[in-house]
Motif scaffolding. Structure first.
Motif, PDB file in Angstrom:
ATOM      1  N   LEU A  42       9.271  36.181  -8.191  1.00 41.94           N
ATOM      2  CA  LEU A  42       9.869  34.878  -7.901  1.00 41.94           C
ATOM      3  C   LEU A  42      10.976  35.059  -6.862  1.00 41.94           C
ATOM      4  CD1 LEU A  42      12.887  34.587  -9.557  1.00 41.94           C
ATOM      5  CD2 LEU A  42      11.287  34.790 -11.439  1.00 41.94           C
ATOM      6  N   TYR A  73      13.466  38.863  -4.040  1.00 39.53           N
ATOM      7  CA  TYR A  73      12.221  38.689  -4.781  1.00 39.53           C
ATOM      8  C   TYR A  73      12.295  39.600  -5.999  1.00 39.53           C
ATOM      9  CZ  TYR A  73      10.273  35.937  -1.036  1.00 39.53           C
ATOM     10  OH  TYR A  73      10.058  34.940  -0.126  1.00 39.53           O
ATOM     11  N   TRP A  75      11.549  39.614 -10.709  1.00 38.11           N
ATOM     12  CA  TRP A  75      10.787  39.119 -11.857  1.00 38.11           C
ATOM     13  C   TRP A  75      11.750  38.713 -12.964  1.00 38.11           C
ATOM     14  CZ3 TRP A  75       9.581  43.188  -8.783  1.00 38.11           C
ATOM     15  CH2 TRP A  75       8.338  43.160  -8.156  1.00 38.11           C
ATOM     16  N   ILE A 144      12.843  29.346 -13.273  1.00 41.70           N
ATOM     17  CA  ILE A 144      12.522  29.464 -11.861  1.00 41.70           C
ATOM     18  C   ILE A 144      13.088  28.245 -11.135  1.00 41.70           C
ATOM     19  CG2 ILE A 144      10.632  29.502 -10.180  1.00 41.70           C
ATOM     20  CD1 ILE A 144       9.030  31.120 -12.248  1.00 41.70           C
TER      21      ILE A 144
END
Length: 153
Positions: A42, A73, A75, A144
């Motif tokens: 993400l 980027y 997780w 997110i």
């Protein structure tokens, strides 16, 4: 032992109700690690500031967020220690031996106003490991689209 079990029951044979304190709190949810080879990362928008966190007003206008942004980027199973090491790569102030980093999530509340919620602290160098080092974004209820605000002190 049968005496102890009998003491836990009323004379009518039914068990006693839970104590006045209620049930113990549920354990903190433990998130399964992400298979980083198979799971798409993400985009985490990280804003750093020396001395303290940005205010919620700094995020009030979309497109006019603070300028000191780093995009990472990662997780949801990333720990605050991992994020500390990534911030140290781009923010020289975070590399100081005595630097402390405070992490906060920035997200809109149900009325659309931004909230800055502190979620943990780490030391720049892990020699004084804290409990927060091993906390993951998922365990801290990261969603997110949330921003990460990092105060470097």
């Amino acid at each position: 032992m049968a005496g102890a079990a009998e003491a836990q029951k009323r004379q009518s044979g039914r068990p006693l109700p839970p104590s006045a304190r209620g049930l113990p709190p549920p354990p903190r949810p433990r998130f399964e690690p992400v298979d980083r080879e198979k799971t798409c990362p993400l985009l985490l928008r990280v804003f750093t500031k020396i001395g303290g966190h940005h205010s919620k007003e700094d995020f009030a206008v979309r497109g006019k967020e603070p300028k000191d942004e780093v995009q990472i980027y990662t997780w949801k199973d990333a720990t605050l220690r991992e994020l500390t090491d990534l911030v140290k790569e781009v923010a020289p102030a975070a590399r100081r031996r005595d630097a402390r980093l405070s992490f906060a999530f920035v997200y809109p509340d149900k009325n659309g106003r931004f909230v800055v919620r502190e979620v943990g602290k780490t030391f720049s160098y892990g020699n004084g490991r804290r409990l927060d080092d091993s906390k993951t974004l998922g365990e801290l209820s990261f969603e997110i689209g949330d921003y990460l605000d990092v105060a470097i002190m």
